[in-house]
Write an enzyme that holds these catalytic residues in place. Structure first.
Site, PDB file in Angstrom:
ATOM      1  N   SER A  24       0.818  -1.212   0.000  1.00  0.00           N
ATOM      2  CA  SER A  24       0.000   0.000   0.000  1.00  0.00           C
ATOM      3  C   SER A  24       0.855   1.266   0.000  1.00  0.00           C
ATOM      4  CB  SER A  24      -0.914   0.007   1.220  1.00  0.00           C
ATOM      5  OG  SER A  24      -1.637  -1.201   1.304  1.00  0.00           O
TER       6      SER A  24
HETATM    7  N1  SAH Z   1      -1.132  -4.811   4.156  1.00  0.00           N
HETATM    8  C1  SAH Z   1      -0.489  -5.104   2.883  1.00  0.00           C
HETATM    9  C2  SAH Z   1      -1.375  -4.712   1.718  1.00  0.00           C
HETATM   10  C3  SAH Z   1      -1.412  -5.794   0.716  1.00  0.00           C
HETATM   11  S1  SAH Z   1      -2.690  -5.648  -0.494  1.00  0.00           S
HETATM   12  C4  SAH Z   1       0.874  -4.468   2.792  1.00  0.00           C
HETATM   13  O1  SAH Z   1       1.205  -3.665   3.678  1.00  0.00           O
HETATM   14  O2  SAH Z   1       1.617  -4.780   1.870  1.00  0.00           O
HETATM   15  C5  SAH Z   1      -4.026  -6.536   0.258  1.00  0.00           C
HETATM   16  C6  SAH Z   1      -3.772  -7.978   0.605  1.00  0.00           C
HETATM   17  O3  SAH Z   1      -5.021  -8.511   1.080  1.00  0.00           O
HETATM   18  C7  SAH Z   1      -3.346  -8.870  -0.552  1.00  0.00           C
HETATM   19  O4  SAH Z   1      -2.155  -9.519  -0.205  1.00  0.00           O
HETATM   20  C8  SAH Z   1      -4.503  -9.854  -0.715  1.00  0.00           C
HETATM   21  O5  SAH Z   1      -4.096 -11.140  -1.114  1.00  0.00           O
HETATM   22  C9  SAH Z   1      -5.101  -9.865   0.697  1.00  0.00           C
HETATM   23  N2  SAH Z   1      -6.499 -10.274   0.803  1.00  0.00           N
HETATM   24  C10 SAH Z   1      -7.541  -9.930   0.010  1.00  0.00           C
HETATM   25  N3  SAH Z   1      -8.691 -10.476   0.474  1.00  0.00           N
HETATM   26  C11 SAH Z   1      -8.356 -11.190   1.586  1.00  0.00           C
HETATM   27  C12 SAH Z   1      -9.093 -11.992   2.499  1.00  0.00           C
HETATM   28  N4  SAH Z   1     -10.404 -12.168   2.373  1.00  0.00           N
HETATM   29  N5  SAH Z   1      -8.424 -12.575   3.535  1.00  0.00           N
HETATM   30  C13 SAH Z   1      -7.077 -12.396   3.676  1.00  0.00           C
HETATM   31  N6  SAH Z   1      -6.335 -11.659   2.844  1.00  0.00           N
HETATM   32  C14 SAH Z   1      -6.954 -11.068   1.802  1.00  0.00           C
END
Ligand code: SAH
Length: 218
Positions: free
Chosen positions: A62
């Site tokens: 993000s």
């Molecule tokens: N917090 C992360 C952001 C990653 S983007 C960072 O700091 O890099 C969002 C993430 O949410 C992705 O890796 C995606 O695979 C995950 N995601 C999406 N839906 C999800 C769900 N229902 N349960 C767990 N993870 C999920």
């Protein structure tokens, strides 16, 4: 190229310029080596730009200002139990751990789960991780002082609200920070638990953001 410490400090100043006043969060941004969270070394030169960048499994790390904004809203205190949905690169989890929270994080993509678990361990951030669909929360660990979702949800998963701690005497209840809306754009919603029932909450809708979609089921 500037040394990464200087670039991190400059990033924290950019984030401050975007209106973030939480000193602990700014300190975390100035300290955490964000380039370590990018597996693609070709992206390392961009690690301290205030932008989202690609990671594996078609996901993103993000934008630092968004991480800072949501973390400041969550405002985790030392030793509080915090659940993150969507571990991804692990950067948000590292920010939470730097603030002294006890961090639990769920990721649905195995490749990210495996990589990030190893990375956070190598960097020394204490985060407990789990592979699966975060929309069910983590009932074995609940209740949580705070929950932060880092993927955009169409609606708020009820289990997350149920797993917020109830208020207790002078202690306010748990809070949930989650981007809510369609796949293109969401708004940050803060839900605060005000009593024992699942309906005992306040709900506040804040800034517009853009996240990868929250996917239900595995
Ligand atoms: N917090 C992360 C952001 C990653 S983007 C960072 O700091 O890099 C969002 C993430 O949410 C992705 O890796 C995606 O695979 C995950 N995601 C999406 N839906 C999800 C769900 N229902 N349960 C767990 N993870 C999920």
């Amino acid at each position: 190229m500037m040394r990464t410490e200087k670039r991190r400090a400059a990033l924290a100043e950019t984030v401050r310029g975007n209106g973030i006043t939480h000193e602990g969060v700014l300190e975390a941004i100035a300290t955490i080596p964000r380039h370590e969270f990018l597996r693609d070394t070709a992206l390392h030169r961009r690690a301290y730009e205030d932008v989202a960048l690609p990671i594996d499994a078609d996901q993103t790390i993000s934008q630092p200002s968004t991480v800072a904004y949501m973390t400041a809203l969550l405002d985790p205190k030392p030793d509080e139990k915090i659940l993150e949905i969507g571990t991804g690169s692990g950067y948000q989890a590292a920010v939470l751990a730097s603030l002294g929270a006890r961090v639990f994080s769920i990721e649905r993509h195995r490749v990210l789960y495996d990589q990030t678990r190893a990375l956070l361990e190598r960097l020394g951030y204490r985060v407990r991780m789990r592979l699966g669909d975060g929309s069910h929360g983590w009932s074995a660990v609940a209740p949580f002082d705070g929950i932060i979702a880092t993927a955009g949800a169409e609606s708020i998963p009820p289990a997350l609200v149920e797993q917020l701690r109830q208020p207790d005497g002078d202690r306010p209840g748990g809070r949930l920070v989650i981007p809510v809306g369609g796949s293109e754009r969401q708004r940050i919603v803060v839900v605060r638990r005000t009593g024992p029932g699942p309906e005992d909450v306040t709900r506040e809708t804040l800034a517009a953001v853009q996240f990868v979609p929250f996917v239900r089921g595995r």
